[in-house]
Design a protein around this motif. Sequence first.
Motif, PDB file in Angstrom:
ATOM      1  N   LEU A  26       2.116   6.566  12.713  1.00  0.00           N
ATOM      2  CA  LEU A  26       1.697   5.191  13.006  1.00  0.00           C
ATOM      3  C   LEU A  26       1.096   5.053  14.403  1.00  0.00           C
ATOM      4  O   LEU A  26       0.610   3.992  14.764  1.00  0.00           O
ATOM      5  CB  LEU A  26       2.874   4.219  12.847  1.00  0.00           C
ATOM      6  CG  LEU A  26       3.572   4.202  11.491  1.00  0.00           C
ATOM      7  CD1 LEU A  26       4.585   3.081  11.423  1.00  0.00           C
ATOM      8  CD2 LEU A  26       2.575   4.051  10.359  1.00  0.00           C
TER       9      LEU A  26
ATOM     10  N   GLU B  78      10.990   3.489   3.808  1.00  0.00           N
ATOM     11  CA  GLU B  78      10.126   2.739   4.721  1.00  0.00           C
ATOM     12  C   GLU B  78      10.828   1.477   5.242  1.00  0.00           C
ATOM     13  O   GLU B  78      10.513   0.997   6.318  1.00  0.00           O
ATOM     14  CB  GLU B  78       8.819   2.346   4.023  1.00  0.00           C
ATOM     15  CG  GLU B  78       7.861   3.504   3.836  1.00  0.00           C
ATOM     16  CD  GLU B  78       7.430   4.144   5.144  1.00  0.00           C
ATOM     17  OE1 GLU B  78       6.832   3.447   5.975  1.00  0.00           O
ATOM     18  OE2 GLU B  78       7.701   5.337   5.336  1.00  0.00           O
TER      19      GLU B  78
ATOM     20  N   ILE C 247      -6.324   8.376  11.351  1.00  0.00           N
ATOM     21  CA  ILE C 247      -5.611   7.967  10.122  1.00  0.00           C
ATOM     22  C   ILE C 247      -6.421   8.361   8.888  1.00  0.00           C
ATOM     23  O   ILE C 247      -5.883   8.888   7.914  1.00  0.00           O
ATOM     24  CB  ILE C 247      -5.341   6.442  10.151  1.00  0.00           C
ATOM     25  CG1 ILE C 247      -4.229   6.139  11.157  1.00  0.00           C
ATOM     26  CG2 ILE C 247      -4.948   5.913   8.772  1.00  0.00           C
ATOM     27  CD1 ILE C 247      -4.006   4.670  11.412  1.00  0.00           C
TER      28      ILE C 247
ATOM     29  N   ARG D 145      13.936   1.314   6.012  1.00  0.00           N
ATOM     30  CA  ARG D 145      15.234   1.722   6.568  1.00  0.00           C
ATOM     31  C   ARG D 145      15.643   0.937   7.811  1.00  0.00           C
ATOM     32  O   ARG D 145      16.823   0.611   7.975  1.00  0.00           O
ATOM     33  CB  ARG D 145      15.247   3.231   6.859  1.00  0.00           C
ATOM     34  CG  ARG D 145      14.239   3.722   7.889  1.00  0.00           C
ATOM     35  CD  ARG D 145      14.140   5.236   7.844  1.00  0.00           C
ATOM     36  NE  ARG D 145      13.170   5.802   8.764  1.00  0.00           N
ATOM     37  CZ  ARG D 145      11.878   5.902   8.520  1.00  0.00           C
ATOM     38  NH1 ARG D 145      11.382   5.430   7.387  1.00  0.00           N
ATOM     39  NH2 ARG D 145      11.056   6.449   9.403  1.00  0.00           N
ATOM     40  N   TYR D 146      14.693   0.609   8.670  1.00  0.00           N
ATOM     41  CA  TYR D 146      15.085  -0.099   9.896  1.00  0.00           C
ATOM     42  C   TYR D 146      15.523  -1.529   9.574  1.00  0.00           C
ATOM     43  O   TYR D 146      16.475  -2.044  10.149  1.00  0.00           O
ATOM     44  CB  TYR D 146      13.939  -0.095  10.915  1.00  0.00           C
ATOM     45  CG  TYR D 146      13.646   1.303  11.409  1.00  0.00           C
ATOM     46  CD1 TYR D 146      14.581   1.988  12.163  1.00  0.00           C
ATOM     47  CD2 TYR D 146      12.458   1.945  11.083  1.00  0.00           C
ATOM     48  CE1 TYR D 146      14.343   3.275  12.590  1.00  0.00           C
ATOM     49  CE2 TYR D 146      12.205   3.240  11.509  1.00  0.00           C
ATOM     50  CZ  TYR D 146      13.144   3.902  12.266  1.00  0.00           C
ATOM     51  OH  TYR D 146      12.909   5.179  12.688  1.00  0.00           O
TER      52      TYR D 146
ATOM     53  N   GLY E 263      -6.927   1.834   3.144  1.00  0.00           N
ATOM     54  CA  GLY E 263      -5.961   1.645   4.239  1.00  0.00           C
ATOM     55  C   GLY E 263      -5.025   2.826   4.396  1.00  0.00           C
ATOM     56  O   GLY E 263      -4.107   2.788   5.194  1.00  0.00           O
TER      57      GLY E 263
ATOM     58  N   LEU F 296       7.121   0.077  15.363  1.00  0.00           N
ATOM     59  CA  LEU F 296       6.187   0.988  16.028  1.00  0.00           C
ATOM     60  C   LEU F 296       4.760   0.486  15.840  1.00  0.00           C
ATOM     61  O   LEU F 296       4.531  -0.393  15.020  1.00  0.00           O
ATOM     62  CB  LEU F 296       6.327   2.377  15.416  1.00  0.00           C
ATOM     63  CG  LEU F 296       7.311   3.313  16.098  1.00  0.00           C
ATOM     64  CD1 LEU F 296       7.610   4.491  15.200  1.00  0.00           C
ATOM     65  CD2 LEU F 296       6.767   3.824  17.418  1.00  0.00           C
ATOM     66  N   PRO F 297       3.758   1.030  16.534  1.00  0.00           N
ATOM     67  CA  PRO F 297       2.381   0.595  16.339  1.00  0.00           C
ATOM     68  C   PRO F 297       2.036   0.482  14.852  1.00  0.00           C
ATOM     69  O   PRO F 297       2.479   1.293  14.042  1.00  0.00           O
ATOM     70  CB  PRO F 297       1.581   1.718  16.978  1.00  0.00           C
ATOM     71  CG  PRO F 297       2.476   2.260  18.012  1.00  0.00           C
ATOM     72  CD  PRO F 297       3.868   2.084  17.508  1.00  0.00           C
TER      73      PRO F 297
ATOM     74  N   LYS G 115      12.504   0.212  17.061  1.00  0.00           N
ATOM     75  CA  LYS G 115      12.079   1.466  16.464  1.00  0.00           C
ATOM     76  C   LYS G 115      11.288   1.214  15.172  1.00  0.00           C
ATOM     77  O   LYS G 115      10.329   1.907  14.861  1.00  0.00           O
ATOM     78  CB  LYS G 115      13.303   2.343  16.152  1.00  0.00           C
ATOM     79  CG  LYS G 115      13.074   3.767  16.590  1.00  0.00           C
ATOM     80  CD  LYS G 115      14.297   4.609  16.464  1.00  0.00           C
ATOM     81  CE  LYS G 115      13.972   5.966  15.919  1.00  0.00           C
ATOM     82  NZ  LYS G 115      13.011   6.774  16.483  1.00  0.00           N
ATOM     83  N   GLY G 116      11.712   0.172  14.464  1.00  0.00           N
ATOM     84  CA  GLY G 116      11.027  -0.180  13.215  1.00  0.00           C
ATOM     85  C   GLY G 116       9.686  -0.829  13.450  1.00  0.00           C
ATOM     86  O   GLY G 116       8.832  -0.875  12.570  1.00  0.00           O
TER      87      GLY G 116
ATOM     88  N   ASN H 260      -0.705   0.799  12.846  1.00  0.00           N
ATOM     89  CA  ASN H 260      -1.936   1.317  12.243  1.00  0.00           C
ATOM     90  C   ASN H 260      -1.654   1.894  10.873  1.00  0.00           C
ATOM     91  O   ASN H 260      -1.594   3.080  10.688  1.00  0.00           O
ATOM     92  CB  ASN H 260      -2.517   2.454  13.103  1.00  0.00           C
ATOM     93  CG  ASN H 260      -3.304   1.895  14.231  1.00  0.00           C
ATOM     94  OD1 ASN H 260      -3.807   0.792  14.169  1.00  0.00           O
ATOM     95  ND2 ASN H 260      -3.394   2.666  15.299  1.00  0.00           N
ATOM     96  N   ARG H 261      -1.434   1.048   9.880  1.00  0.00           N
ATOM     97  CA  ARG H 261      -1.162   1.604   8.553  1.00  0.00           C
ATOM     98  C   ARG H 261      -2.442   1.691   7.780  1.00  0.00           C
ATOM     99  O   ARG H 261      -2.504   1.659   6.623  1.00  0.00           O
ATOM    100  CB  ARG H 261      -0.135   0.774   7.847  1.00  0.00           C
ATOM    101  CG  ARG H 261       1.216   1.043   8.467  1.00  0.00           C
ATOM    102  CD  ARG H 261       2.315   0.557   7.599  1.00  0.00           C
ATOM    103  NE  ARG H 261       3.550   0.718   8.322  1.00  0.00           N
ATOM    104  CZ  ARG H 261       4.686   1.038   7.769  1.00  0.00           C
ATOM    105  NH1 ARG H 261       4.769   1.279   6.516  1.00  0.00           N
ATOM    106  NH2 ARG H 261       5.782   1.148   8.477  1.00  0.00           N
TER     107      ARG H 261
ATOM    108  N   ILE I 136       0.834  -1.215   0.000  1.00  0.00           N
ATOM    109  CA  ILE I 136       0.000   0.000   0.000  1.00  0.00           C
ATOM    110  C   ILE I 136       0.866   1.263   0.000  1.00  0.00           C
ATOM    111  O   ILE I 136       0.434   2.324  -0.465  1.00  0.00           O
ATOM    112  CB  ILE I 136      -1.002  -0.009   1.187  1.00  0.00           C
ATOM    113  CG1 ILE I 136      -2.142   0.959   0.884  1.00  0.00           C
ATOM    114  CG2 ILE I 136      -0.329   0.333   2.486  1.00  0.00           C
ATOM    115  CD1 ILE I 136      -3.270   0.934   1.868  1.00  0.00           C
ATOM    116  N   ILE I 137       2.102   1.142   0.505  1.00  0.00           N
ATOM    117  CA  ILE I 137       3.017   2.299   0.506  1.00  0.00           C
ATOM    118  C   ILE I 137       3.302   2.736  -0.924  1.00  0.00           C
ATOM    119  O   ILE I 137       3.289   3.922  -1.243  1.00  0.00           O
ATOM    120  CB  ILE I 137       4.328   1.933   1.252  1.00  0.00           C
ATOM    121  CG1 ILE I 137       4.055   1.695   2.739  1.00  0.00           C
ATOM    122  CG2 ILE I 137       5.408   2.993   1.063  1.00  0.00           C
ATOM    123  CD1 ILE I 137       3.595   2.899   3.512  1.00  0.00           C
TER     124      ILE I 137
ATOM    125  N   THR J 156      10.830   6.162  -1.655  1.00  0.00           N
ATOM    126  CA  THR J 156       9.896   6.104  -0.522  1.00  0.00           C
ATOM    127  C   THR J 156       9.856   4.693   0.066  1.00  0.00           C
ATOM    128  O   THR J 156       9.889   4.523   1.292  1.00  0.00           O
ATOM    129  CB  THR J 156       8.481   6.518  -0.984  1.00  0.00           C
ATOM    130  OG1 THR J 156       8.564   7.816  -1.546  1.00  0.00           O
ATOM    131  CG2 THR J 156       7.491   6.520   0.163  1.00  0.00           C
TER     132      THR J 156
END
Lengths: 235, 217
Positions: free
Chosen positions: B134, A151, B141, A153-154, B86, A231-232, A228-229, A234-235, A129-130, A147
């Motif tokens: 996030l 995303e 969102i 990177r971690y 999404g 994280l929550p 750190k990568g 919710n995408r 989806i990114i 991009t």
Amino acid sequence: MESIIEGFKKAFSLIFGLDAELLGIIFLSLRVSGTALLIVSIIGLPLSALISLKKFPARGLFISIMNTLMGLPPVVVGLFVYMMLSRSGPIGFMGLLYTPSAMIIAQTILAFPIAVSLCHSAIISVNPIIKQASMTLGATSLQTSVTIIKEARYGIMSGMIAAFGRVMAEVGAILIVGGNIAGYTRVMTTTIALETDKGNFELAIALGIILLTISLAINLLLHFVQRKGALPVNR
Amino acid sequence: MSLRLNISGVRKSYNGKPVLNACSFSFDRNGVYVLTGSNGSGKSTLLRICALIESPDNGEVIYFSGNNIISKDILLRRRITLVLPGIGLFNTTVFNNAAYGLKIRGGKNKETERKVNNALKFVGLIHKKNHNALTLSSGEIQRLGIARAMAIEPEMLFLDEPTASIDNENTEIVENIILNMKKEGRSKTIIATHDMLQAGRLGDCMLLMDEGKIIKV
């Protein structure tokens, strides 16, 4: 038992006394592995981005080969690099055998498939989806690729840290191509092997402690990066 | 000159299963179009094709400015946008998410900041501009997705199920945002929703989809 305790005592005095020989060995280890990692970053990162984002013939085969090479035995790499660099080898004329450069070449070969495979996994794990979101907002294909890599990177950093950890702890390849020459190609792992053989445990223990400390630092950094990568979500 | 969109005979299949079946329509009036229909009727696919994210197997998707046909290049893609169900948030701050579209267009920093702050104020997220995106709730969102689209001031805005996964309170907030955008005449908006009551509240023109085509206007 006493000799072990004595060994530890002397090891700590070497560490805290900032022994010149010890420091030289540590810096050479860091220089060789750090340079190898830098070369891997320059060549491997763009390559892993390419195989992750572009479709081309034999891409699957290339990825499978990289995954297989992740488990390359260091002594085999040492043997291969030795044959290449020895006087009768194809690049023997460069006179690199038994130099830090030879060690860097060997470690680069060892780190390369690890970094490429792990970075590839990180990039292809980015939620599709990114890519779509980036396109809907008017990104060109190059901007979309950047991009996606951002995303990842971690995961990419984790791959590089894992590759660094592997080459820092490696002994077989650099022993063969570096020759373990005191003050020139002697690094932490080869010194530990040599000093243990000689029954001279103090320096070996001191380097063992430092190697473990570096390994702990690398793993703590890896843990931090992975946290750190993650994280929550919710995408 | 405002954008118009004409689709004709659009067909799309996935793994041999037809999703759009000779779908045709002209989006030529200003205001809010609402595309309704049951799950699997082809609403989301139609929006993705209209937003030029996917290509149809057959048929034509043509954008006009006045009577001139516009080529489907990056310049056109930058005049329209689609807010995905999404959203697709980037792992960075709320502000950077909303600024993404302007930054990739090479927008100037001050202008970008002003537009992004306005968009975030409009959707009620300005107080969270420095938070990581996030960490937002589902409703926030969705609002960020709209702000991110608004910041680039699209001439045509596609919203795919903007309230499908959020609670009643946030649904009301998102609906009010869409109604305010409509009042300000910001862009031609095409919304896909399966909520008929919502369609009635938001739409100027209601379209019903079934079996891959628009069957009722």
